[in-house]
Design a protein around this motif. Sequence first.
Motif, PDB file in Angstrom:
ATOM      1  N   ASP A 176     -35.183 -24.994  13.229  1.00  0.00           N
ATOM      2  CA  ASP A 176     -33.799 -25.866  13.061  1.00  0.00           C
ATOM      3  C   ASP A 176     -32.569 -25.186  13.146  1.00  0.00           C
ATOM      4  N   LYS A 177     -32.458 -23.965  12.619  1.00  0.00           N
ATOM      5  CA  LYS A 177     -31.454 -23.183  12.787  1.00  0.00           C
ATOM      6  C   LYS A 177     -31.071 -22.870  14.373  1.00  0.00           C
ATOM      7  N   LYS A 178     -32.242 -22.796  15.050  1.00  0.00           N
ATOM      8  CA  LYS A 178     -32.156 -22.358  16.411  1.00  0.00           C
ATOM      9  C   LYS A 178     -31.529 -23.541  17.323  1.00  0.00           C
ATOM     10  N   ALA A 179     -31.845 -24.743  16.839  1.00  0.00           N
ATOM     11  CA  ALA A 179     -31.531 -26.043  17.448  1.00  0.00           C
ATOM     12  C   ALA A 179     -30.207 -26.381  17.155  1.00  0.00           C
ATOM     13  N   GLU A 180     -29.521 -25.925  15.901  1.00  0.00           N
ATOM     14  CA  GLU A 180     -28.244 -26.074  15.732  1.00  0.00           C
ATOM     15  C   GLU A 180     -27.182 -25.260  16.539  1.00  0.00           C
ATOM     16  N   THR A 181     -27.827 -24.012  16.844  1.00  0.00           N
ATOM     17  CA  THR A 181     -26.890 -23.214  17.822  1.00  0.00           C
ATOM     18  C   THR A 181     -27.068 -23.542  19.129  1.00  0.00           C
ATOM     19  N   ALA A 182     -27.981 -24.465  19.627  1.00  0.00           N
ATOM     20  CA  ALA A 182     -28.287 -24.682  21.001  1.00  0.00           C
ATOM     21  C   ALA A 182     -27.423 -25.611  21.519  1.00  0.00           C
ATOM     22  N   GLN A 183     -26.983 -25.407  22.844  1.00  0.00           N
ATOM     23  CA  GLN A 183     -25.848 -26.146  23.605  1.00  0.00           C
ATOM     24  C   GLN A 183     -26.261 -27.613  23.639  1.00  0.00           C
ATOM     25  N   PRO A 184     -25.158 -28.382  23.182  1.00  0.00           N
ATOM     26  CA  PRO A 184     -25.168 -29.809  23.113  1.00  0.00           C
ATOM     27  C   PRO A 184     -25.581 -30.393  24.697  1.00  0.00           C
ATOM     28  N   GLY A 185     -26.654 -31.057  24.471  1.00  0.00           N
ATOM     29  CA  GLY A 185     -26.966 -31.776  25.716  1.00  0.00           C
ATOM     30  C   GLY A 185     -28.367 -31.094  26.327  1.00  0.00           C
ATOM     31  N   VAL A 186     -28.551 -29.612  25.851  1.00  0.00           N
ATOM     32  CA  VAL A 186     -29.682 -29.134  26.466  1.00  0.00           C
ATOM     33  C   VAL A 186     -30.563 -28.655  25.183  1.00  0.00           C
ATOM     34  N   THR A 187     -31.686 -29.188  25.026  1.00  0.00           N
ATOM     35  CA  THR A 187     -32.484 -28.810  23.945  1.00  0.00           C
ATOM     36  C   THR A 187     -33.773 -27.961  24.256  1.00  0.00           C
ATOM     37  N   ASP A 188     -34.231 -27.555  23.103  1.00  0.00           N
ATOM     38  CA  ASP A 188     -35.463 -26.511  23.246  1.00  0.00           C
ATOM     39  C   ASP A 188     -36.719 -27.296  24.315  1.00  0.00           C
ATOM     40  N   TYR A 228     -33.267 -18.505  37.404  1.00  0.00           N
ATOM     41  CA  TYR A 228     -33.163 -19.753  37.868  1.00  0.00           C
ATOM     42  C   TYR A 228     -33.661 -20.720  36.755  1.00  0.00           C
ATOM     43  N   ASP A 229     -34.596 -20.443  36.000  1.00  0.00           N
ATOM     44  CA  ASP A 229     -35.217 -21.468  35.359  1.00  0.00           C
ATOM     45  C   ASP A 229     -34.390 -21.500  33.903  1.00  0.00           C
ATOM     46  N   GLN A 230     -33.625 -20.487  33.790  1.00  0.00           N
ATOM     47  CA  GLN A 230     -32.725 -20.493  32.521  1.00  0.00           C
ATOM     48  C   GLN A 230     -31.518 -21.472  32.856  1.00  0.00           C
ATOM     49  N   LEU A 231     -31.167 -21.608  34.273  1.00  0.00           N
ATOM     50  CA  LEU A 231     -30.092 -22.187  34.683  1.00  0.00           C
ATOM     51  C   LEU A 231     -30.457 -23.788  35.147  1.00  0.00           C
ATOM     52  N   ARG A 232     -31.687 -24.456  35.022  1.00  0.00           N
ATOM     53  CA  ARG A 232     -32.083 -25.256  35.534  1.00  0.00           C
ATOM     54  C   ARG A 232     -31.741 -26.770  34.627  1.00  0.00           C
ATOM     55  N   PRO A 233     -31.549 -26.574  33.237  1.00  0.00           N
ATOM     56  CA  PRO A 233     -31.396 -27.614  32.413  1.00  0.00           C
ATOM     57  C   PRO A 233     -29.922 -27.979  32.712  1.00  0.00           C
ATOM     58  N   TRP A 234     -28.983 -27.145  33.055  1.00  0.00           N
ATOM     59  CA  TRP A 234     -27.467 -27.527  33.420  1.00  0.00           C
ATOM     60  C   TRP A 234     -27.452 -27.553  34.747  1.00  0.00           C
ATOM     61  N   LEU A 235     -28.236 -27.559  35.786  1.00  0.00           N
ATOM     62  CA  LEU A 235     -28.420 -27.774  37.110  1.00  0.00           C
ATOM     63  C   LEU A 235     -28.747 -29.222  37.374  1.00  0.00           C
ATOM     64  N   ALA A 236     -29.476 -29.466  36.576  1.00  0.00           N
ATOM     65  CA  ALA A 236     -30.339 -30.969  36.786  1.00  0.00           C
ATOM     66  C   ALA A 236     -29.239 -31.856  36.492  1.00  0.00           C
ATOM     67  N   GLN A 237     -28.277 -31.734  35.556  1.00  0.00           N
ATOM     68  CA  GLN A 237     -27.095 -32.595  35.065  1.00  0.00           C
ATOM     69  C   GLN A 237     -25.677 -32.644  35.936  1.00  0.00           C
ATOM     70  N   GLN A 238     -25.906 -31.831  36.907  1.00  0.00           N
ATOM     71  CA  GLN A 238     -24.913 -31.683  37.976  1.00  0.00           C
ATOM     72  C   GLN A 238     -25.254 -32.353  39.291  1.00  0.00           C
ATOM     73  N   MET A 257     -36.070 -29.676  26.478  1.00  0.00           N
ATOM     74  CA  MET A 257     -35.715 -29.548  27.815  1.00  0.00           C
ATOM     75  C   MET A 257     -35.673 -28.199  28.574  1.00  0.00           C
ATOM     76  N   GLN A 258     -35.457 -27.120  27.765  1.00  0.00           N
ATOM     77  CA  GLN A 258     -35.516 -25.986  28.412  1.00  0.00           C
ATOM     78  C   GLN A 258     -36.977 -25.621  28.723  1.00  0.00           C
ATOM     79  N   ASP A 259     -37.880 -25.926  27.920  1.00  0.00           N
ATOM     80  CA  ASP A 259     -39.241 -25.751  27.935  1.00  0.00           C
ATOM     81  C   ASP A 259     -39.766 -26.545  29.381  1.00  0.00           C
ATOM     82  N   PHE A 260     -39.313 -27.617  29.284  1.00  0.00           N
ATOM     83  CA  PHE A 260     -39.516 -28.644  30.572  1.00  0.00           C
ATOM     84  C   PHE A 260     -39.315 -27.965  31.972  1.00  0.00           C
ATOM     85  N   PHE A 261     -38.132 -27.360  32.014  1.00  0.00           N
ATOM     86  CA  PHE A 261     -37.671 -27.043  33.365  1.00  0.00           C
ATOM     87  C   PHE A 261     -38.187 -25.439  33.411  1.00  0.00           C
TER      88      PHE A 261
END
Length: 372
Positions: free
Chosen positions: A37-49, A215-225, A51-55
């Motif tokens: 839960d603490k890790k989810a609170e510090t995550a970037q809004p719009g990119v969840t764990d 690239y895998d760590q960039l994909r959640p943000w690139l998928a929204q652009q 979503m990161q695992d999916f990409f």
Amino acid sequence: MKAYRKIFIIGLVSAAAIAAIAQVENGGTVRRRSAKDKKAETAQPGVTDRMQDFFTVKAPHDADLAYMREIYRQLDLSKPGNTPLYFPEDIVDGQKNLFRTILELVVDGKVPAYEYLDGREVFSDKYKLNVAEMLDRFGIYYTQGKGSTERNPKYVIEEADVPTGQVLNYYIIEKWEFDKRTNRMRTRVEAICPVLNRTGDFGGDARYPMFWVRYDQLRPWLAQQYVFLTDDNNLPQYSLDDYFTLGMYDGEIYKTKNLRNLSMAQMYPDPDDMQRAQDSIDNRLKTYGKGMWVPTREEYLAQKEREEEIAKALANGDSIPERTVASAKDLPKAKSSRKSSRKRSKPKSIKSSSSSSGANSNADRSVRRRRK
């Protein structure tokens, strides 16, 4: 018996109360926060764990691979196929180009960056990039952000200080892998490196690779652009993730992973030889999977039937056996007959008593003579 009933009823009531209290604790604010839960609170809004695992693409095991090759490509942003990575230069309606997106994520600490080692890249904690040193090295002006500490530094870069116009190239690492389980050749982008183009110390243009980002760590943000690819259609139908995943970029090979760690320019000093070598590598990569392909029974029978049709066409004297020849039975007979009958039909003429053309002409003449 009454005493036993009372005890039983009291036990049920207490069990229900305990379950209700546990439900309230789990659903309300009484629940103790876990590390997740603490890790989810510090995550970037719009990119969840999730979503990161999916990409994140899991790399195949070496035992499942029959072939693997790493290719280094250079993406020149002056080419029409690569312009979606450069524009817009400034932030327009919340839209950013690729370099602004990468730099913002690296500076904010949301995506780790790694040192550029010129062909010997290692994506480990040992070679993680120090953001402050990188900004000082390339002369990018910044200030310390609010709440910045030694363990959690924060940097603020003004929009005018972002060298967007100087990033005119990108380096990418491609991995070509042939999976024995699926009998398929798969291509994936492993890392991206922005390259600054500046004037060198002794004049002329010089290129300065900045850092690698996985690239895998960039994909959640690139998928929204989303971007549009051509000037003919201004509707943004593809995201930047689609752009890289589907191989829409236009990149030339400037290096392949080799034992001596030499670039293509070092291995082939002559430009024509280097161009032929690049074309040869591209051709081998694209045709390697076809050579390893084991067709299914249906594909084998279809190919055999096609070969028999070609042999039959050659035997009948067809010099172009690959063309599609329509037979008489494939033509729509009803429609063709109607069209032909309509075309061949003649306008109705005035009925005359004579049957031959000569008689008709004489009749016309006689009528004229009579009128005279």
